[in-house]
Design a protein around this motif. Structure first.
Motif, PDB file in Angstrom:
ATOM      1  N   GLU A   1       0.834  -1.191   0.000  1.00  0.00           N
ATOM      2  CA  GLU A   1       0.000   0.000   0.000  1.00  0.00           C
ATOM      3  C   GLU A   1       0.876   1.250   0.000  1.00  0.00           C
ATOM      4  OE1 GLU A   1      -2.721  -0.147   3.206  1.00  0.00           O
ATOM      5  OE2 GLU A   1      -3.861  -1.839   2.405  1.00  0.00           O
ATOM      6  N   ASN A   2       1.986   1.205   0.679  1.00  0.00           N
ATOM      7  CA  ASN A   2       2.948   2.292   0.642  1.00  0.00           C
ATOM      8  C   ASN A   2       3.896   2.074  -0.534  1.00  0.00           C
ATOM      9  OD1 ASN A   2       1.957   3.458   3.084  1.00  0.00           O
ATOM     10  ND2 ASN A   2       3.067   1.871   4.227  1.00  0.00           N
ATOM     11  N   GLU A   3       4.444   3.157  -1.042  1.00  0.00           N
ATOM     12  CA  GLU A   3       5.346   3.051  -2.181  1.00  0.00           C
ATOM     13  C   GLU A   3       6.608   2.277  -1.790  1.00  0.00           C
ATOM     14  OE1 GLU A   3       5.091   4.617  -5.614  1.00  0.00           O
ATOM     15  OE2 GLU A   3       3.126   4.050  -4.828  1.00  0.00           O
ATOM     16  N   PRO A   4       7.029   1.306  -2.593  1.00  0.00           N
ATOM     17  CA  PRO A   4       8.265   0.571  -2.295  1.00  0.00           C
ATOM     18  C   PRO A   4       9.481   1.461  -2.504  1.00  0.00           C
ATOM     19  CG  PRO A   4       7.438  -0.040  -4.450  1.00  0.00           C
ATOM     20  CD  PRO A   4       6.385   0.840  -3.838  1.00  0.00           C
ATOM     21  N   ILE A   5      10.519   1.198  -1.770  1.00  0.00           N
ATOM     22  CA  ILE A   5      11.782   1.915  -1.948  1.00  0.00           C
ATOM     23  C   ILE A   5      12.545   1.341  -3.143  1.00  0.00           C
ATOM     24  CG2 ILE A   5      13.989   2.550  -0.883  1.00  0.00           C
ATOM     25  CD1 ILE A   5      11.565   3.902   0.358  1.00  0.00           C
ATOM     26  N   ILE A   6      12.462   0.016  -3.295  1.00  0.00           N
ATOM     27  CA  ILE A   6      13.179  -0.677  -4.375  1.00  0.00           C
ATOM     28  C   ILE A   6      12.192  -1.465  -5.224  1.00  0.00           C
ATOM     29  CG2 ILE A   6      14.957  -2.391  -4.924  1.00  0.00           C
ATOM     30  CD1 ILE A   6      16.153  -1.803  -2.117  1.00  0.00           C
ATOM     31  N   SER A   7      12.325  -1.337  -6.534  1.00  0.00           N
ATOM     32  CA  SER A   7      11.574  -2.182  -7.468  1.00  0.00           C
ATOM     33  C   SER A   7      12.559  -3.127  -8.142  1.00  0.00           C
ATOM     34  CB  SER A   7      10.877  -1.334  -8.541  1.00  0.00           C
ATOM     35  OG  SER A   7       9.868  -0.523  -7.984  1.00  0.00           O
ATOM     36  N   ILE A   8      12.259  -4.417  -8.107  1.00  0.00           N
ATOM     37  CA  ILE A   8      13.102  -5.404  -8.780  1.00  0.00           C
ATOM     38  C   ILE A   8      12.395  -5.787 -10.070  1.00  0.00           C
ATOM     39  CG2 ILE A   8      14.135  -7.695  -8.662  1.00  0.00           C
ATOM     40  CD1 ILE A   8      13.689  -6.951  -5.413  1.00  0.00           C
ATOM     41  N   ALA A   9      12.987  -5.407 -11.192  1.00  0.00           N
ATOM     42  CA  ALA A   9      12.392  -5.637 -12.508  1.00  0.00           C
ATOM     43  C   ALA A   9      12.861  -6.973 -13.058  1.00  0.00           C
ATOM     44  CB  ALA A   9      12.774  -4.506 -13.455  1.00  0.00           C
ATOM     45  N   MET A  10      11.901  -7.836 -13.399  1.00  0.00           N
ATOM     46  CA  MET A  10      12.239  -9.170 -13.886  1.00  0.00           C
ATOM     47  C   MET A  10      11.502  -9.473 -15.193  1.00  0.00           C
ATOM     48  SD  MET A  10      11.703 -12.938 -12.119  1.00  0.00           S
ATOM     49  CE  MET A  10      13.164 -12.877 -11.095  1.00  0.00           C
TER      50      MET A  10
ATOM     51  N   TYR B   1      14.568   3.214  -6.325  1.00  0.00           N
ATOM     52  CA  TYR B   1      15.654   2.506  -6.986  1.00  0.00           C
ATOM     53  C   TYR B   1      15.105   1.315  -7.767  1.00  0.00           C
ATOM     54  CZ  TYR B   1      18.557   5.052  -3.603  1.00  0.00           C
ATOM     55  OH  TYR B   1      19.162   6.026  -2.848  1.00  0.00           O
ATOM     56  N   ILE B   2      15.863   0.909  -8.806  1.00  0.00           N
ATOM     57  CA  ILE B   2      15.506  -0.271  -9.596  1.00  0.00           C
ATOM     58  C   ILE B   2      16.673  -1.243  -9.589  1.00  0.00           C
ATOM     59  CG2 ILE B   2      14.863  -1.176 -11.866  1.00  0.00           C
ATOM     60  CD1 ILE B   2      13.679   1.514 -12.560  1.00  0.00           C
TER      61      ILE B   2
ATOM     62  N   HIS C   1      20.112   0.867  -9.555  1.00  0.00           N
ATOM     63  CA  HIS C   1      20.296   2.273  -9.916  1.00  0.00           C
ATOM     64  C   HIS C   1      19.108   3.128  -9.485  1.00  0.00           C
ATOM     65  CE1 HIS C   1      17.441   1.874 -13.320  1.00  0.00           C
ATOM     66  NE2 HIS C   1      18.037   0.714 -13.567  1.00  0.00           N
ATOM     67  N   LYS C   2      19.352   4.424  -9.437  1.00  0.00           N
ATOM     68  CA  LYS C   2      18.284   5.365  -9.155  1.00  0.00           C
ATOM     69  C   LYS C   2      17.220   5.266 -10.243  1.00  0.00           C
ATOM     70  CE  LYS C   2      21.230   8.798  -6.847  1.00  0.00           C
ATOM     71  NZ  LYS C   2      21.796  10.182  -6.924  1.00  0.00           N
ATOM     72  N   ASN C   3      15.985   5.440  -9.856  1.00  0.00           N
ATOM     73  CA  ASN C   3      14.895   5.384 -10.825  1.00  0.00           C
ATOM     74  C   ASN C   3      14.712   6.768 -11.452  1.00  0.00           C
ATOM     75  OD1 ASN C   3      12.698   4.824 -12.379  1.00  0.00           O
ATOM     76  ND2 ASN C   3      11.388   4.123 -10.717  1.00  0.00           N
ATOM     77  N   ILE C   4      15.697   7.153 -12.269  1.00  0.00           N
ATOM     78  CA  ILE C   4      15.628   8.445 -12.940  1.00  0.00           C
ATOM     79  C   ILE C   4      14.560   8.455 -14.028  1.00  0.00           C
ATOM     80  CG2 ILE C   4      18.063   8.943 -12.471  1.00  0.00           C
ATOM     81  CD1 ILE C   4      18.661   8.172 -15.377  1.00  0.00           C
ATOM     82  N   PHE C   5      14.108   7.287 -14.431  1.00  0.00           N
ATOM     83  CA  PHE C   5      13.126   7.180 -15.508  1.00  0.00           C
ATOM     84  C   PHE C   5      11.731   7.583 -15.031  1.00  0.00           C
ATOM     85  CE2 PHE C   5      16.624   4.294 -16.175  1.00  0.00           C
ATOM     86  CZ  PHE C   5      16.989   4.577 -17.489  1.00  0.00           C
ATOM     87  N   ARG C   6      11.491   7.436 -13.737  1.00  0.00           N
ATOM     88  CA  ARG C   6      10.174   7.757 -13.176  1.00  0.00           C
ATOM     89  C   ARG C   6       9.854   9.238 -13.319  1.00  0.00           C
ATOM     90  NH1 ARG C   6       9.402   6.627  -6.827  1.00  0.00           N
ATOM     91  NH2 ARG C   6      11.162   8.068  -6.856  1.00  0.00           N
ATOM     92  N   GLU C   7      10.872  10.087 -13.267  1.00  0.00           N
ATOM     93  CA  GLU C   7      10.668  11.536 -13.304  1.00  0.00           C
ATOM     94  C   GLU C   7      10.767  12.122 -14.708  1.00  0.00           C
ATOM     95  OE1 GLU C   7       9.662  12.692 -10.516  1.00  0.00           O
ATOM     96  OE2 GLU C   7      10.132  10.821  -9.458  1.00  0.00           O
ATOM     97  N   MET C   8      10.992  11.293 -15.722  1.00  0.00           N
ATOM     98  CA  MET C   8      11.139  11.804 -17.086  1.00  0.00           C
ATOM     99  C   MET C   8       9.831  12.395 -17.603  1.00  0.00           C
ATOM    100  SD  MET C   8      13.491   9.147 -19.263  1.00  0.00           S
ATOM    101  CE  MET C   8      15.272   9.190 -19.119  1.00  0.00           C
ATOM    102  N   ASN C   9       9.957  13.459 -18.393  1.00  0.00           N
ATOM    103  CA  ASN C   9       8.756  14.000 -19.030  1.00  0.00           C
ATOM    104  C   ASN C   9       8.332  13.107 -20.188  1.00  0.00           C
ATOM    105  OD1 ASN C   9      10.252  14.709 -21.424  1.00  0.00           O
ATOM    106  ND2 ASN C   9      10.907  16.618 -20.436  1.00  0.00           N
ATOM    107  N   GLY C  10       7.161  13.366 -20.718  1.00  0.00           N
ATOM    108  CA  GLY C  10       6.600  12.504 -21.749  1.00  0.00           C
ATOM    109  C   GLY C  10       7.458  12.392 -22.986  1.00  0.00           C
ATOM    110  N   GLU C  11       8.055  13.501 -23.406  1.00  0.00           N
ATOM    111  CA  GLU C  11       8.885  13.486 -24.614  1.00  0.00           C
ATOM    112  C   GLU C  11      10.113  12.605 -24.433  1.00  0.00           C
ATOM    113  OE1 GLU C  11      11.356  16.598 -27.504  1.00  0.00           O
ATOM    114  OE2 GLU C  11      10.070  17.360 -25.878  1.00  0.00           O
TER     115      GLU C  11
END
Length: 318
Positions: free
Chosen positions: A6-15, A94-95, A174-184
Motif C-alpha cells: 500500500e505504501n510506495e516501495p523503496i526498491i523495485s526489482i524488474a524481472m 531505486y531499480i 540504480h536510481k529510478n531516474i526514468f520515473r521523473e522523465m517527461n513525456g517526450e
C-alpha cells in the motif's frame, strides 16, 4: 511474513520473463532470500510464455501475498517492449534488475547496493561482478573473464563512449531516474531500439557515476543454444548490421537527452570488425555485403579500418 505494498516501495526489482519455467524458482528464491531493511516489490514482465512460467509465478504470489506484481499482458510484446513496460512500470526510488533465468548469490546484495547509493548521492548506480554458469547452473570458466570487462572502480560516460560496460544486467542497481522523465523523453527512450543493457547504462551514465563493486553477487546463465535469451537467439547469425543501426539510434538518444554530441565510435567500429571477421570465417556473399554496407555507412571510415587492423594484429600476436 505478510507483505503490503500500500505504501510506495523503496526498491523495485524488474524481472523480464519468457519461457523461464525451469529457472524461475531459483531466481525468485534468490530475491526473496534478500536481507534488506526497506520495502521492495518484484515487478514481473511475463511476455506470454508458452511454458508454465505463469503458473510458477502465481505459486510464488500465493506464498508471498502482495510482494510480487505481475504486469498484465494480452499478447507477446518481444524483448524491447517488455523491457519498456518494466522500466516505466517500476515505482521504487531505486531499480534492480534480474532476468528470469539468472539468480543472485549474495543475500545482502540489495542492502549493500542500496546503502552505497544512499550514502553516495553523486552516484547514479551500482554494479558488481558475476559468476557465469551454463543452462544447468555449472560454472563456465572460459566465459568468466569477459564478465565484466571492468572488475571494479568508477564507470563514467567517457567509459561508455569507449565501448565499455559496467557489468551484466543481474548486477545492476540504480536510481529510478526514468520515473521523473517527461513525456517526450520517455517516448525517446522507448523508441530507441538499442539493446536493453546499453540503452539503460547509457542514460544512467548521462546522470552520474556508476560504481562497480568487486564482490561477486550474481550468477549469469549464459545459454547459447536452445534458450530464450538474446545470446541463444543470436547464436550463429550475422546481426552486425542490426547492432550497428541500434548503436546509431543510441547515439541520437543520448545526444538529444544531454544536448551535446555523444559519440559511440568504438561501439560502431566493433560491429564493423565483427562483420569483417564473419566474412573471413564464412566467405558468404551475404556476409560480405553486410560488411561493405557498414563501411559505406560509417562516417569515420579511417577510424573503423584502423580499429579492424589493430584487432587483427592483436589476434595474430596472441
Amino acid at each position: 511474513m505478510r507483505y503490503n505494498l500500500e505504501n510506495e516501495p523503496i526498491i523495485s526489482i524488474a524481472m523480464p520473463v519468457y519461457n523461464h519455467e525451469k529457472y524461475l524458482d531459483q531466481a525468485l528464491k534468490s530475491i526473496l532470500d534478500q536481507k534488506i531493511d526497506v520495502l521492495y516489490e518484484i515487478v514481473i514482465g511475463e511476455d506470454c510464455s508458452t511454458d508454465r512460467s505463469v503458473e510458477v509465478i502465481e505459486q510464488w504470489m500465493k506464498k508471498y501475498p502482495g510482494k510480487i506484481r505481475l504486469l498484465p499482458r494480452e499478447h507477446n510484446l518481444g524483448m524491447h517492449e517488455n523491457s519498456n513496460r518494466l522500466l516505466f512500470g517500476c515505482r521504487g526510488k531505486y531499480i534492480a534488475w534480474l532476468d528470469g533465468d539468472d539468480y543472485w548469490l549474495d543475500d545482502y546484495k540489495l542492502q549493500k547496493q542500496y546503502s552505497f547509493l544512499e550514502e553516495n548521492p553523486d552516484y547514479v548506480g551500482v554494479a558488481s561482478n558475476i559468476t557465469v554458469v551454463n543452462a544447468a547452473g555449472e560454472p563456465e570458466p572460459l566465459q568468466q573473464k569477459n564478465y565484466p570487462l571492468q572488475k571494479e572502480g568508477d564507470f563514467t560516460l567517457r567509459d561508455f563512449e569507449k565501448g565499455k560496460t559496467p557489468g551484466q544486467t543481474g548486477t545492476f542497481f540504480h536510481k529510478n531516474i526514468f520515473r521523473e522523465m517527461n513525456g517526450e523523453n520517455r517516448r525517446s527512450v522507448c523508441d530507441c531500439h538499442a539493446n536493453g543493457d546499453s540503452r539503460i547504462i547509457g542514460v544512467l551514465a548521462l546522470n552520474g557515476k556508476i560504481r562497480i563493486m568487486s564482490e561477486v553477487m550474481s550468477a549469469y546463465r549464459l545459454v547459447t543454444s536452445g534458450g530464450n535469451n538474446w545470446n541463444s537467439i543470436a547464436s550463429g547469425k550475422n546481426y552486425t548490421r542490426i547492432y550497428y543501426d541500434k548503436i546509431l539510434e543510441l547515439e541520437d538518444l543520448l545526444s538529444n537527452l544531454s544536448e551535446r554530441k555523444v559519440s559511440l565510435n568504438v561501439r560502431r567500429y566493433h560491429q564493423i570488425a565483427s562483420a569483417l571477421l564473419t566474412v573471413m570465417r564464412s566467405h558468404k556473399k551475404e556476409d560480405k555485403e553486410i560488411f561493405v554496407a557498414l563501411i559505406k555507412k560509417e562516417k569515420n571510415k579511417t577510424g573503423a579500418l584502423l580499429y579492424c587492423g589493430r584487432l587483427a594484429i592483436e589476434h595474430i600476436l596472441r
